[in-house]
Structure formats: structure tokens, C-alpha cells
Design an enzyme around this catalytic site. Structure first.
Site, short mmCIF file in Angstrom:
data_model
loop_
_atom_site.label_atom_id
_atom_site.label_comp_id
_atom_site.label_asym_id
_atom_site.label_seq_id
_atom_site.Cartn_x
_atom_site.Cartn_y
_atom_site.Cartn_z
N CYS A 98 0.82 -1.22 0.00
CA CYS A 98 0.00 0.00 0.00
C CYS A 98 0.85 1.27 0.00
CB CYS A 98 -0.95 0.00 1.18
SG CYS A 98 -2.03 -1.43 1.19
N HIS A 130 -3.30 7.00 2.27
CA HIS A 130 -3.75 5.72 1.75
C HIS A 130 -5.11 5.42 2.35
CE1 HIS A 130 -4.25 1.60 0.94
NE2 HIS A 130 -3.90 1.18 2.13
N ASN A 170 -10.33 -0.19 0.13
CA ASN A 170 -8.87 -0.07 0.12
C ASN A 170 -8.33 -0.66 -1.17
OD1 ASN A 170 -6.13 -0.58 0.45
ND2 ASN A 170 -6.29 -1.22 2.58
O1 UT7 Z 1 -3.83 -1.39 3.48
C1 UT7 Z 1 -3.22 -2.06 4.53
C2 UT7 Z 1 -3.50 -1.43 5.77
N1 UT7 Z 1 -4.58 -2.12 6.47
C3 UT7 Z 1 -5.18 -1.46 7.41
O2 UT7 Z 1 -4.94 -0.32 7.62
C4 UT7 Z 1 -6.20 -2.18 8.28
C5 UT7 Z 1 -6.14 -1.62 9.67
N2 UT7 Z 1 -7.11 -2.22 10.55
C6 UT7 Z 1 -8.43 -1.93 10.50
O3 UT7 Z 1 -8.86 -1.16 9.66
C7 UT7 Z 1 -9.31 -2.52 11.54
O4 UT7 Z 1 -8.53 -3.23 12.49
C8 UT7 Z 1 -10.39 -3.49 10.96
C9 UT7 Z 1 -11.43 -2.69 10.18
C10 UT7 Z 1 -9.74 -4.52 10.05
C11 UT7 Z 1 -11.10 -4.21 12.09
O5 UT7 Z 1 -11.70 -3.26 12.98
P1 UT7 Z 1 -11.48 -3.39 14.55
O6 UT7 Z 1 -12.22 -2.29 15.16
O7 UT7 Z 1 -10.00 -3.47 14.80
O8 UT7 Z 1 -12.20 -4.75 14.86
P2 UT7 Z 1 -11.61 -6.03 15.62
O9 UT7 Z 1 -10.70 -6.79 14.75
O10 UT7 Z 1 -11.15 -5.60 16.99
O11 UT7 Z 1 -12.93 -6.88 15.83
C12 UT7 Z 1 -13.97 -6.44 16.72
C13 UT7 Z 1 -15.11 -7.45 16.66
C14 UT7 Z 1 -14.64 -8.89 16.82
O12 UT7 Z 1 -15.65 -9.58 17.55
P3 UT7 Z 1 -15.44 -9.90 19.11
O13 UT7 Z 1 -14.19 -10.70 19.21
O14 UT7 Z 1 -15.34 -8.57 19.78
O15 UT7 Z 1 -16.69 -10.66 19.46
C15 UT7 Z 1 -14.62 -9.41 15.42
O16 UT7 Z 1 -14.82 -10.82 15.36
O17 UT7 Z 1 -15.74 -7.38 15.37
C16 UT7 Z 1 -15.78 -8.68 14.80
N3 UT7 Z 1 -15.66 -8.55 13.36
C17 UT7 Z 1 -16.73 -8.32 12.57
N4 UT7 Z 1 -18.04 -8.18 12.82
C18 UT7 Z 1 -18.85 -7.94 11.78
C19 UT7 Z 1 -14.54 -8.58 12.61
N5 UT7 Z 1 -14.84 -8.38 11.32
C20 UT7 Z 1 -16.19 -8.22 11.27
C21 UT7 Z 1 -17.09 -7.95 10.22
N6 UT7 Z 1 -18.40 -7.83 10.52
N7 UT7 Z 1 -16.70 -7.83 8.94
#
Ligand code: UT7
Length: 344
Positions: free
Chosen positions: A140, A270, A300
Site C-alpha cells: 500500500c 492511503h 482499500n
Molecule cells: O492497506 C493495509 C493497511 N490495512 C489497514 O490499515 C487495516 C487496519 N485495521 C483496521 O482497519 C481494523 O482493524 C479493521 C477494520 C480490520 C477491524 O476493525 P477493529 O475495530 O480493529 O475490529 P476487531 O478486529 O477488533 O474486531 C472487533 C469485533 C470482533 O468480535 P469480538 O471478538 O469482539 O466478538 C470481530 O470478530 O468485530 C468482529 N468482526 C466483525 N463483525 C462484523 C470482525 N470483522 C467483522 C465484520 N463484521 N466484517
């Protein structure tokens, strides 16, 4: 026979060659960015459609990422090469040159159509017979790394007209059953033309790598399976890395450019997550309306996200000649960087 070295003889005639501390700030030849263009696939995949494929919903995706929909390649005609070529044609037309004028084509991509490279296919499709073409892989951060690389060729006087493309088709590498990653990515391409000029408009930059974080975001080759695995990502760690490192690298690039954050007309990050943009804007104390965001429509798009956003803002007349832009890419590698330039 002992030949005397010839270079020291010549040096007094070319004092700039001798300068031992020649930095990015004293280029021999100036660089201008004179054209931009973008291309995205026709097919749209909305959050609601995704919710029929994995356990997720529009509300979660919007509130956690800012993404509403993304565009995905959907037929055999759409590829990295086809999107890159279309974006390039638009950038070349805006710059007012022709493909035959190009000396160099750099294609920043991590999702090549061919492991040996896709840039030469783009060269052939454009009919850029004189240009040398190669791929650059920096995930990226590819566009930002490519912009610095391209500028060096012009600064040194080696080339005068360079085409830089950021293009990625990550949909080919996503596990469409993994809701943690499949909601994030979209496909697309963006391109810019860089030309030699009297005045230098690429004003400052900073590039970084940290291989210690290599395992946080991968499309890794599995020797057991004898194929590449789909994308794996530790989202929370990548998020923390971005919010911690991006403001710092932007501050350093601005310092080198001898500009203050308050002078920046447009910040192009980005397009990974709206929350990352908001956090960086907050840390930089930048008015939020100066931060460009279009991830709601494209998701993205990796190396393509910065040049797509640039082209859209140029085409809609918001970015004007002379505007000061700072762009920052970040992602797998880990890699990150920032460039400061004036448009036009
Ligand atoms: O281009 C490369 C650079 N990449 C990035 O910049 C990505 C950076 N990271 C992010 O943007 C975020 O970490 C994400 C959008 C990928 C995830 O958001 P988050 O707020 O960090 O969520 P999380 O991984 O902490 O997950 C929170 C909850 C979890 O459930 P529990 O364990 O709290 O019960 C996940 O299982 O959300 C759940 N979850 C979802 N729920 C509904 C994870 N993905 C999903 C989903 N829909 N798609």
C-alpha cells in the site's frame, strides 16, 4: 597497465557532481507532476451484498471502516494491466504528451498479472516504444515509494518524462469467507505523469521499512501447498502502526520540504480506514476538510488508492495548480512513507 582514474579530472568542471551531501533538496533537475488519471472496474459490491456472503452487516462495516461499497474486476478483460493502461492513458492526456514521449514507466503493484512483471504489458498496450518499464512492489506504500523513485530518475537528468502507476487487484487474493479482511479491499488503478521542469515541485519525502512487522499483513507463498495463500492481516496491530507512524513520517517530509502543516492544501492518505484518516488528521491538527477521502466508494485499493483520490480531486477542480499536497502510504512490509509536492 595502471590507468589513472578519469573522474577526479572532470570534477572541477561539474561542481554539482562533487557535492558529497547532495540531498533530495538540491536536485540537478526539477520535477513537476503534470497529469493524473484513474480507472476502476465496472462491477460494484455493496456492504449489503457482502452481508449475504459472510456474517457481517452494513452498519458494522461503515462504522468501523467508512466503506460503503467497492469495485471488483469481474471478467477476463479486466486486469492489473487493463486498469493500469486506462488510468495511464488519462494521465498522459491530461499532461498533454503522448505515450511515445515516455522514457520510463513504473508500475507499483503487489497483485501482478504475471510474477515476471506487468509493466511491460502496459508499455505495449500504451504503445510507449521508447520507455523502459518495470514493476515496483511496496504494497500500500507502492505509489509513494514509486513517486520518490520516479523523481530520482528525473532529478539526475537520466529521464525527462516518467509515468507512475499504482494498480492493484486484491480481490484475486482475498479469502471471500474471511469477514475480517474481505470487507476492506477493492480493485483499481491511478496514474501520474512526472516531467522535468525548471522549478522543482517534489519538495520533500521520507520513506521507512520495518521487516520486524512483516508477519502482520501477508500474501505469503506456502511451500506445503505450493501456492500463495490468501491475505492474512492482524487488523488491530496494523491499525495501531498506522496511527503511530503516519503522523511522524508526514511531519518529517514536511520538515524537509520546509513547510508547516498549516500550509498544506490537501492531505491524501492511503485509503485504508476512515478512522485512521480521522486519527491522523487529529494528531496533525489539520482541518478535517483538507483530508481527501473516497474509500466509501472504492474501499482499500492498495497502491492505487492515493492516485485515484488525487485524480478525482484534480478532475473535479478541487486540486488546483500550485496547491500543496502531502500524501502518505502505509501497509505491508511493514512499509510507510510520505511525499510533499505542489500540483502542476
Ligand atoms: O492497506 C493495509 C493497511 N490495512 C489497514 O490499515 C487495516 C487496519 N485495521 C483496521 O482497519 C481494523 O482493524 C479493521 C477494520 C480490520 C477491524 O476493525 P477493529 O475495530 O480493529 O475490529 P476487531 O478486529 O477488533 O474486531 C472487533 C469485533 C470482533 O468480535 P469480538 O471478538 O469482539 O466478538 C470481530 O470478530 O468485530 C468482529 N468482526 C466483525 N463483525 C462484523 C470482525 N470483522 C467483522 C465484520 N463484521 N466484517
Amino acid at each position: 597497465m595502471n590507468k589513472k582514474p578519469r573522474l577526479p579530472w572532470l570534477l572541477p568542471m561539474f561542481p554539482t557532481i562533487r557535492r558529497p551531501n547532495m540531498t533530495q533538496f538540491s536536485p540537478l533537475v526539477g520535477v513537476r507532476m503534470t497529469g493524473s488519471g484513474a480507472a476502476t472496474p465496472e462491477r460494484i459490491l455493496t456492504n449489503d451484498q457482502l452481508a449475504q456472503m459472510v456474517e457481517t452487516n452494513d452498519d458494522w462495516i461503515r462504522s468501523r471502516t467508512g466503506i460503503r461499497e467497492r469495485r471488483l474486476v469481474s471478467n477476463s478483460r479486466e486486469s492489473v494491466a487493463s486498469l493500469a493502461t486506462l488510468a495511464a492513458q488519462r494521465a498522459i492526456a491530461q499532461a498533454g504528451i503522448t505515450a511515445e514521449d515516455l522514457d520510463l514507466i513504473i508500475l507499483a503493484t503487489s497483485t501482478t498479472d504475471d510474477l515476471f512483471g506487468t509493466a511491460t504489458q502496459v508499455q505495449a498496450r500504451l504503445g510507449a516504444q521508447r520507455a523502459v518499464a518495470f514493476d515496483l512492489v511496496a504494497a500500500c506504500s507502492g505509489f509513494v515509494f514509486g513517486l520518490v523513485t520516479a523523481s530520482q530518475y528525473i532529478h539526475t537528468g537520466a529521464f525527462r518524462n516518467v509515468l507512475l502507476i499504482g494498480a492493484d487487484v486484491l480481490s484475486r487474493w482475498v479469502d471471500w469467507g474471511d469477514r475480517r479482511t474481505c470487507i476492506l479491499f477493492g480493485d483499481g488503478a491511478g496514474a501520474v505523469v512526472l516531467q522535468a521542469g525548471d522549478r522543482n515541485q517534489i519538495l520533500g519525502w521520507e520513506l521507512r521499512s520495518d521487516g520486524q512487522g512483516h508477519g502482520l499483513l501477508n500474501i505469503a507463498y506456502s511451500t506445503e501447498q505450493q501456492r500463495f495463500e490468501p491475505i492474512t492481516m492482524n487488523g488491530q496491530e496494523v491499525y495501531r502502526f498506522a496511527v503511530r507512524c503516519v503522523p511522524d513520517v508526514i511531519a518529517k517530509a514536511l520538515h524537509r520540504a520546509e513547510h508547516a502543516i498549516g500550509e498544506v492544501d490537501w492531505l491524501i492518505l492511503h485509503q485504508a480506514n476512515q478512522r485512521i484518516i480521522d486519527a491522523v488528521v487529529d494528531r496533525l491538527h489539520l482541518p478535517p476538510e483538507r483530508a481527501i477521502s473516497n474509500m466509501a466508494t472504492y474501499g482499500n485499493t492498495s497502491a492505487a488508492s492515493i492516485p485515484i483520490a488525487l485524480a478525482e480531486w484534480v478532475d473535479s477542480g478541487k486540486i488546483l495548480p500550485g496547491h500543496l499536497i502531502v500524501a502518505s502510504g502505509f501497509g505491508a512490509g511493514l512499509s510507510w512513507g510520505a511525499v510533499v509536492w505542489r500540483w502542476g
